[in-house]
Design a protein around this motif. Structure first.
Motif, mmCIF file in Angstrom:
data_model
loop_
_atom_site.group_PDB
_atom_site.id
_atom_site.type_symbol
_atom_site.label_atom_id
_atom_site.label_comp_id
_atom_site.label_asym_id
_atom_site.label_seq_id
_atom_site.Cartn_x
_atom_site.Cartn_y
_atom_site.Cartn_z
ATOM 1 N N ARG A 220 0.832 -1.188 0.000
ATOM 2 C CA ARG A 220 0.000 0.000 0.000
ATOM 3 C C ARG A 220 0.878 1.254 0.000
ATOM 4 N N GLN A 221 0.563 2.187 -0.877
ATOM 5 C CA GLN A 221 1.416 3.368 -1.019
ATOM 6 C C GLN A 221 1.097 4.444 0.019
ATOM 7 N N LEU A 222 -0.071 4.337 0.655
ATOM 8 C CA LEU A 222 -0.438 5.308 1.671
ATOM 9 C C LEU A 222 -0.995 4.552 2.867
ATOM 10 N N ASP A 232 -3.524 23.170 8.339
ATOM 11 C CA ASP A 232 -2.758 23.634 7.183
ATOM 12 C C ASP A 232 -1.608 22.699 6.811
ATOM 13 N N LEU A 233 -1.365 21.640 7.588
ATOM 14 C CA LEU A 233 -0.321 20.665 7.263
ATOM 15 C C LEU A 233 -0.893 19.246 7.387
ATOM 16 N N ILE A 234 -0.469 18.393 6.482
ATOM 17 C CA ILE A 234 -0.882 16.991 6.485
ATOM 18 C C ILE A 234 0.372 16.124 6.527
ATOM 19 N N ALA A 235 0.426 15.211 7.479
ATOM 20 C CA ALA A 235 1.543 14.261 7.574
ATOM 21 C C ALA A 235 1.063 12.893 7.115
ATOM 22 N N MET A 236 1.901 12.184 6.362
ATOM 23 C CA MET A 236 1.505 10.911 5.755
ATOM 24 C C MET A 236 2.605 9.863 5.902
ATOM 25 N N ILE A 237 2.203 8.633 6.150
ATOM 26 C CA ILE A 237 3.102 7.481 6.046
ATOM 27 C C ILE A 237 2.886 6.876 4.666
ATOM 28 N N GLU A 238 3.952 6.841 3.865
ATOM 29 C CA GLU A 238 3.840 6.379 2.479
ATOM 30 C C GLU A 238 4.848 5.267 2.189
ATOM 31 N N TYR A 239 4.598 4.595 1.075
ATOM 32 C CA TYR A 239 5.587 3.680 0.503
ATOM 33 C C TYR A 239 5.647 3.991 -0.984
ATOM 34 N N ARG A 240 6.765 4.607 -1.406
ATOM 35 C CA ARG A 240 6.931 5.007 -2.805
ATOM 36 C C ARG A 240 8.322 4.657 -3.301
#
Length: 833
Positions: A220-222, A232-240
């Protein structure tokens, strides 16, 4: 390493042995002539890394022990003659590390030597724990593997001196195998059971399978998305691009920056205020928590600085209203966990904050979780008392801790939020309830003062919270198989309603929101889409698409499921789901897929890559939430206790009886496929109802119920063993009943074609399960097809291994479901990844 090589040549001989006083070492091939009153100890000392010696003490005596020396990394097979009596593993020397490990005095490490027989007490395993310089020391029952090793190194030994398992819990397999094999050796039986080796996927598999597997089973990429209180800020755990990442997006500029990019999986992420992000890496050895300070820049990606919190620990409360501090559970070098309030400011972490006198959990014994009030004072903590879980509370820093609530391991209790005033706790709980509800617990009385959300007979799956103002926004529940988000106040529900019009047929969940609710993070998902995250601006009425959970799947033709409810003989309602293929023409072959677990787990009408793959390859799929499945209340789950191989399988057949009445299903072409308990269920389906099923695939399958209690990773924990005894059965009291529903002891009834898939690194259902069944089927000349995955554990995670698995399954199903009439069991090949 091939399947046969792993089992038949996986054990190396010990390089040397030094007797202390009483024993005699037998070299491979050496004739064994036992003295009166003596017995044989057979053991594999399995060491990951380095060791030089292992010591055995005689219980109740300072003399009469053994010292095994010159051990090496890997398997060390030993056969030793010793006086009958009681012994225990006592000490392990790791010479290269100049370290001695004391083995605790626990029944699992006791050794009973009976005279005149081969005594097998399980293999001793020594491996680094992955946390600092710690080591795990365990015993695991691999009796079938030991029979094979004895045949290789000491031919005829266990015929002359019968082998018994003496590991503290009953296991009759060595005697059963000796009776069944007759004059055949275990080595020959296993060789027959795994006849043939192949290193690649079948060549006749359709080329379109590969892209389907790559798309459906891609990482999963997200993973997780969080919105800061200001919105005003978004933090994300990703796999790219092959890397795990933590990225931060500036909503105004629409630019993002990676604050972490690496090979280590990200475990958690949270905002601590508007400009601080905390994330944790899956690094059990420590140095896994990072503090990131952010700076918004107009028209550009955010700038940042960061530091690491040294040592092992976990953030248990990010205190988003504070922004400068967090509550941190720290595990020190003595393996003691304590709770601290830490400062998140500055450029580096001050370890002085973790001094003993600054502990927040003073007066508590081994607290492992806690919640603080808005001022950062620890007010709640969870501890273990007499094997139960206790909630401890204090009104202020001067008040002593008091127990306010207790629950057992069989009961659900999940603390969610401490109220702003610290006088109540919101939690998920099912104690004295028919299902898991969202409740408010008054403090310090510990009494449930309010049931905030409840549906009779339906467990609340999760709560969606907003930490900034300590509110529960909604709960997730499964209704008629679909995950639904139910909101606790009307304004949030109104937002959700407007979004539902824009995103029809989706489950729309408000995932997070800004403190003023002007911006909300939304996850929209359904059965054919794992989900896409959106940012909704309620003021501007603007919906901005962020990222999808799964990478694009252009080759997948999405298939939808239909709900089927069946009322069985005892008036229990069983919920099932039928998925039909989208491209082929009826009547369809059917694959019945019992889920794993079995307790607490469930199937649902949501994205499932295995179901979508089967449907894309032309198979209808039936999934059954048999009794014992989670989500349907306590009574339904408890109805599965003691039902392995019996009423659980009856529920599967009851659902099948309804489905085959549908003219689009070809009732002459039905197969089984399952993993873990589902693999066990597949085996039992072939055993109990060979007239209903043409063939079956058993992945990571339990084949021997008593064996679980001496080989599974959970068997090392006394409390878990006791719970499993209530769920599955107690091998010390009901061994015969458990064997009566164990495929190993029913192997002669496995007459249909079978594919066995198992991972070498599986610690939950060890490969000993597969080996036992392969040995017996090989002896009976009922050789199944088999696939052994050297680098996989419980289930299949690597994408290449997944393709090999699915290609083997497709080849197997194409053969066994192709002809008009049922086919008999045929010999197959064993493959390897």
């Amino acid at each position: 390493m091939q399947f046969g090589k792993f089992f038949l040549a996986g054990a190396s001989l010990v390089l040397g042995f030094c007797s202390v006083a009483w024993g005699k070492e037998y070299k491979p091939g050496e004739s064994v002539d036992l003295k009166p009153g003596n017995g044989l100890l057979a053991v594999d000392i399995d060491i990951t890394g380095f060791a030089s010696s292992v010591k055995i003490d005689r219980v109740g005596s300072l003399f009469g022990g053994e010292l095994f020396t010159k051990l090496h990394g890997g398997d060390n097979v030993l056969l030793v003659e010793m006086p009958a009596g009681d012994y225990r593993w006592s000490r392990i020397e790791l010479a290269p590390l100049n370290m001695y490990l004391r083995v605790r005095d626990d029944p699992r490490f006791h050794i009973k030597i009976n005279p005149g027989v081969v005594n097998y007490v399980g293999d001793l395993q020594v491996a680094p724990s992955g946390i600092g310089s710690g080591f795990n020391i365990n015993t695991v029952n691999r009796a079938a593997r030991m029979l094979v090793s004895l045949d290789r190194f000491y031919p005829g030994l266990w015929r002359k001196f019968s082998m018994r398992y003496e590991g503290g819990l009953p296991d009759r397999f060595p005697q059963f195998a000796a009776h069944e094999l007759g004059e055949q050796t275990a080595l020959d039986a296993v060789t027959a059971g795994i006849s043939g080796d192949a290193k690649t996927a079948p060549k006749d598999v359709a080329p379109e399978l590969h892209p389907l597997v790559n798309e459906l089973f891609a990482q999963r990429q997200l993973r997780v998305v969080r919105l800061n209180p200001r919105g005003d800020l978004i933090a994300m755990i990703e796999y790219r691009e092959g890397k795990h990442r933590v990225s931060v997006l500036d909503v105004q500029s629409n630019f993002a920056v990676d604050v972490y990019r690496g090979d280590i999986e990200v475990r958690s992420i949270a905002f601590a205020g508007d400009r601080t992000v905390l994330f944790g890496l899956n690094l059990p050895e420590g140095n896994n928590n990072h503090v990131v300070h952010l700076e918004a820049k107009p028209g550009a990606a955010p700038g940042f600085t960061q530091f690491v919190i040294p040592g092992r620990g976990v953030i248990i409360d990010p205190m988003p209203n504070d922004g400068a501090h967090a509550i941190y559970a720290y595990t020190n070098v003595d393996w003691e966990t304590h709770i601290f309030r830490i400062d998140l400011g500055g450029k580096r972490f001050d370890m002085g904050q973790l001094r003993s006198e600054l502990r927040l959990d003073k007066g508590l014994n081994k607290a492992y979780y806690g919640l603080a009030d808005v001022a950062g004072n620890l007010r709640l903590a969870m501890v273990m008392i007499d094997g139960d879980y206790a909630l401890m509370y204090r009104a202020d820093l001067k008040t002593p801790w008091q127990e306010v609530y207790r629950h057992t391991a069989d009961e659900t209790f999940e603390p969610i939020l401490l109220s702003s005033d610290g006088n109540s706790l919101v939690a998920l709980a099912n104690k004295d309830r028919a299902q898991t509800d969202l409740v408010r617990i008054a403090l310090p009385s510990g009494v449930v003062s309010e049931t905030m959300f409840s549906i009779p007979g339906t467990d609340v799956d999760a709560a969606i919270t907003r930490l900034a103002d300590r509110r529960v926004l909604a709960v997730n529940v499964y209704h008629d198989g679909a995950l639904q988000t139910r909101y606790l106040d009307e304004p949030d529900d109104a937002i959700r309603g407007s979004l539902a019009q824009v995103l029809p047929r989706k489950n729309v969940a408000i995932y997070d929101s800004s403190a003023d609710k002007s911006r909300v993070l939304v996850l929209a998902s359904d059965e054919i889409d794992p989900g896409t995250f959106y940012l909704y601006d309620s003021v501007a009425k603007k919906l901005q698409q962020l990222l999808s959970v799964q990478p694009p799947m252009p080759d997948v033709r999405a298939a939808r499921s239909q709900l089927i409810k069946v009322t069985v003989a005892d008036n229990t309602t069983i919920e099932s789901y039928l998925t039909l293929p989208v491209q082929s023409k009826p009547p369809y072959p059917l694959v019945v897929m019992p889920h794993g677990g079995p307790f607490g787990a469930r199937d649902a009408i949501e994205f499932d890559p295995e179901v979508q793959l089967m449907a894309n390859r032309g198979y209808a799929v039936l999934r059954v939430n048999y009794r014992g499945s989670g989500g349907f209340g306590s009574a339904f789950e408890h109805a599965g206790f003691g039902a392995w191989g019996k009423t659980i399988e009856d529920d599967v057949l009851a659902a099948l009886d309804v489905v085959v009445k549908n003219e689009v299903i070809d009732k002459s072409r039905i197969a089984l496929r399952g993993t873990s308990y589902g693999g066990y269920s597949a085996l039992m389906g072939l055993i109990r109802s060979p007239d209903r099923f043409r063939c079956g695939v058993a992945i990571s399958a339990v084949t021997d119920l008593p064996l679980m209690f001496s080989s599974s990773d959970w068997s090392q924990d006394k409390k878990v063993r006791e719970k499993m005894q209530r769920i599955v059965g107690d091998p010390t009291k009901a061994q015969a009943d458990m064997e009566a529903v164990s495929p190993d002891y029913l192997y002669r009834k496995l007459e249909r074609p079978l594919l066995i898939v198992h991972g070498a690194l599986d610690r939950r259902v060890t490969s000993e399960h597969a080996l036992r069944l392969l040995m017996l089927l090989g002896h009976a000349k009922m050789t199944p097809q088999s696939l052994f995955l050297v680098n996989e554990g419980h289930g299949v995670r690597d994408l290449d291994a997944r393709y090999l698995t699915e290609a083997s399954i497709e080849h197997f199903f194409t053969t066994c479901l192709a002809s008009a009439q049922p086919v008999a069991a045929k010999s197959g090949v064993s493959q390897q990844k």
